[in-house]
Design a protein around this motif. Structure first.
Motif: not given
Length: 146
Positions: A35, A62, A80, A98, A101, A110, A124
């Motif tokens: 990531a 992540e 990201i 998820r 984030m 993303v 996100t």
């Protein structure tokens, strides 16, 4: 959707996620994930998955990148990129990632990638519809003292 400034910035973000995948510690699943997190101030933070024989103690790439950014005082993010070795489908974050984030906003990008460099962009919020976000704590409740 938060715009990443240009294709050069996008390519750097994706390439960095590919490089981080090489550092993954995944002796059990052999499922490498990298990531690269672009903070609002332009700082690039990185992460890779780190497994543990006790699977519950493993951490995804992540969350590694986000945790590093947060520990350095950053709370706002542009994008990201995540990468894996899956050839035929885009890598997507797991449910806990998820949720992690969206804690920091539902409108940042993303980049879901494949090893050939192709990617798909989602926010996100799109990745976690009907998400539980910090603002929910401010909503009126039937018993505010509970």
């Amino acid at each position: 959707m938060t715009d990443v400034q240009n294709s050069e910035e996008v390519q750097k973000l994706i390439q960095t996620s590919f490089e981080m995948k090489e550092k993954a510690y995944c002796p059990y699943s052999r499922f490498r994930v990298g990531a690269a997190l672009l903070c609002q101030d332009g700082t690039l933070m990185t992460g890779c998955n780190v497994e543990n024989a006790v699977y519950g103690l493993s951490i995804c790439a992540e969350r590694v990148a986000l945790t590093k950014a947060i520990s350095e005082g950053r709370r706002r993010f542009k994008a990201i990129a995540i990468s894996s070795d899956m050839k035929s489908s885009f890598i997507v974050p797991c449910g806990p990632c998820r949720q992690f984030m969206v804690e920091f906003g539902t409108e940042w990008n993303v980049y879901l990638t494949k090893p050939d460099g192709t990617y798909k962009i989602m926010t996100t919020g799109e990745l976690l519809p009907l998400c539980f976000v910090p603002e929910r704590f401010e909503e009126e409740r039937i018993n505010p003292n509970a």
